[in-house]
Write an enzyme that holds these catalytic residues in place. Structure first.
Site, PDB file in Angstrom:
ATOM      1  N   THR A 155       6.034   0.301  -1.162  1.00 37.80           N
ATOM      2  CA  THR A 155       6.235   1.609  -1.768  1.00 37.80           C
ATOM      3  C   THR A 155       7.058   1.381  -3.011  1.00 37.80           C
ATOM      4  O   THR A 155       7.915   0.501  -3.027  1.00 37.80           O
ATOM      5  CB  THR A 155       7.034   2.514  -0.811  1.00 37.80           C
TER       6      THR A 155
ATOM      7  N   ARG B 248      -2.462  10.098   8.521  1.00 42.84           N
ATOM      8  CA  ARG B 248      -1.007   9.953   8.655  1.00 42.84           C
ATOM      9  C   ARG B 248      -0.330  10.085   7.276  1.00 42.84           C
ATOM     10  O   ARG B 248      -0.766   9.515   6.290  1.00 42.84           O
ATOM     11  CB  ARG B 248      -0.691   8.582   9.271  1.00 42.84           C
TER      12      ARG B 248
ATOM     13  N   GLY C 231       3.525   9.772   5.415  1.00 44.05           N
ATOM     14  CA  GLY C 231       4.900   9.301   5.614  1.00 44.05           C
ATOM     15  C   GLY C 231       5.906  10.150   4.869  1.00 44.05           C
ATOM     16  O   GLY C 231       5.621  11.299   4.485  1.00 44.05           O
ATOM     17  N   ASP C 232       7.075   9.585   4.655  1.00 43.44           N
ATOM     18  CA  ASP C 232       8.166  10.308   4.002  1.00 43.44           C
ATOM     19  C   ASP C 232       7.985  10.423   2.489  1.00 43.44           C
ATOM     20  O   ASP C 232       8.482  11.364   1.866  1.00 43.44           O
ATOM     21  CB  ASP C 232       9.484   9.581   4.260  1.00 43.44           C
TER      22      ASP C 232
ATOM     23  N   GLY D  59      10.609   2.459   3.471  1.00 42.95           N
ATOM     24  CA  GLY D  59      10.659   1.858   4.802  1.00 42.95           C
ATOM     25  C   GLY D  59       9.877   2.704   5.788  1.00 42.95           C
ATOM     26  O   GLY D  59       8.889   3.349   5.405  1.00 42.95           O
TER      27      GLY D  59
ATOM     28  N   GLY E 104       8.530   5.467   7.391  1.00 42.71           N
ATOM     29  CA  GLY E 104       8.512   6.853   6.952  1.00 42.71           C
ATOM     30  C   GLY E 104       8.768   7.878   8.031  1.00 42.71           C
ATOM     31  O   GLY E 104       9.400   8.908   7.779  1.00 42.71           O
TER      32      GLY E 104
HETATM   33  C1  SD4 Z   1       5.765   5.238   4.447  1.00 42.84           C
HETATM   34  N1  SD4 Z   1       7.956   4.992   3.502  1.00 42.84           N
HETATM   35  O1  SD4 Z   1       4.634   5.637   4.171  1.00 42.84           O
HETATM   36  C2  SD4 Z   1       6.585   4.571   3.360  1.00 42.84           C
HETATM   37  C3  SD4 Z   1       6.417   3.082   3.432  1.00 42.84           C
HETATM   38  C4  SD4 Z   1       7.429   2.287   2.678  1.00 42.84           C
HETATM   39  O2  SD4 Z   1       8.232   0.219   2.031  1.00 42.84           O
HETATM   40  O3  SD4 Z   1       8.309   2.785   2.042  1.00 42.84           O
HETATM   41  N2  SD4 Z   1       7.381   0.991   2.737  1.00 42.84           N
HETATM   42  O4  SD4 Z   1       6.239   5.308   5.581  1.00 42.84           O
END
Ligand code: SD4
Length: 296
Positions: free
Chosen positions: A157, A185, A187-188, A209, A211
């Site tokens: 990300t 799905r 994420g954050d 990270g 999410g």
């Molecule tokens: C997610 N936060 O889709 C993102 C993935 C991510 O380093 O940040 N990876 O969950």
């Protein structure tokens, strides 16, 4: 002074180089950050962002992005977008040209096409090969979290924070999300308050990270609000991470990271496990800072 932050050892430098080039051409802070994230999305060697990134369990790429303007808390986001990049630019158009905050999936794609974006095939030889490999041995490859073509650890990300005189802040993020995720799905990263937050009264924050955990913690909003209460960016990030570790059993399944910058230009970050490399650029001069989990 323009201060820009970009996540992970890679793609941080790609984002900062493109962003600074845009800045020196006179672009405003939002467009500067858009340029940084777009460069990462368009680079097929980054196998976890945009073109050529790792797909979901159906072998399809679904991309998420968001941008927030600290001046008036305006924001734009897209999620689960297929077959168009850069999605950060679609998110910015949602912010600037609609009354909405987020568009999703097929309708976000339709919106983008109506704005002149061109659909394209985002699959490359490399991500097709990796998808086939995962189908053959799912258990062997699921934990290869954020690995790039060269085998090194890279972030999957790219989150950027920006500050200019005013003070004025912008936060933005772009991702293909977790590899092999269930279709649909989200994420954050495209969620205001989870993956990004910016408020010129205080500063800005971002996350990267796992999410699901970062979203449940409302990690970016929580961190900005901690700075509003008087914590430094570093203390605010540590506060969020400590709370996640205390309350969320899955917060250490994968790294959960928050990064923050206040309106004075102070910077901080914290992670639940491992180490987190953060690039900090002040008027085009970059340094890499490593934050480790035991410090939090
Ligand atoms: C997610 N936060 O889709 C993102 C993935 C991510 O380093 O940040 N990876 O969950």
């Amino acid at each position: 002074m323009t201060t820009l932050l970009a996540t992970w050892r890679e793609p941080g430098p790609i984002a900062l180089e493109a962003a600074w080039a845009a800045r020196t051409r006179g672009l405003d802070l939002k467009s500067t950050i858009e340029a940084g994230l777009a460069a990462c999305e368009l680079d097929p060697t980054l196998i976890a962002i945009g073109l050529g990134s790792l797909p979901n369990a159906d072998g399809e790429l679904e991309l998420d992005a968001a941008i927030m303007d600290g001046r008036d808390l305006s924001a734009g986001a897209v999620c689960s977008v297929r077959g168009i990049v850069p999605v950060i630019s679609i998110a910015k158009k949602v912010m600037e040209e609609t009354r909405h905050v987020m568009l999703s999936g097929e309708q976000a794609r339709r919106f983008a096409i109506s704005k002149g974006f061109r659909p394209q095939n985002l699959m490359t030889e490399e991500n097709c090969r990796r998808y086939a490999e995962w189908l053959d041995t799912p258990e062997g490859t699921t934990d290869s979290y954020h690995h790039a073509i060269d085998g090194n650890n890279h972030g999957d990300t790219v989150t950027m924070l920006g500050l200019e005189d005013g003070p004025h802040t912008v936060a933005a993020s772009s991702t293909s999300g977790l590899q092999w995720k269930l279709p649909g799905r989200v994420g954050d990263s495209p969620i205001v308050g989870a993956g990004i937050y910016a408020d010129d009264e205080v500063g800005c924050a971002g996350a990267t990270g796992l999410g699901e955990e970062l979203w449940k913690a409302c990690a970016s909003f929580r961190t900005v609000e901690a700075m509003r209460r008087g914590l430094s960016p570093l203390e605010a990030c540590r506060d969020t991470i400590r709370q996640m570790k205390r309350r969320q059993v899955h917060a250490t399944d994968m790294p959960c990271v928050v990064l923050a910058m206040n309106t004075a230009g102070e910077v901080g970050a914290a992670t639940t496990i491992g180490e987190f490399p953060l690039w900090i650029s002040r008027d085009g001069t970059s340094e890499l800072k490593i934050y480790t989990a035991d410090e939090a």
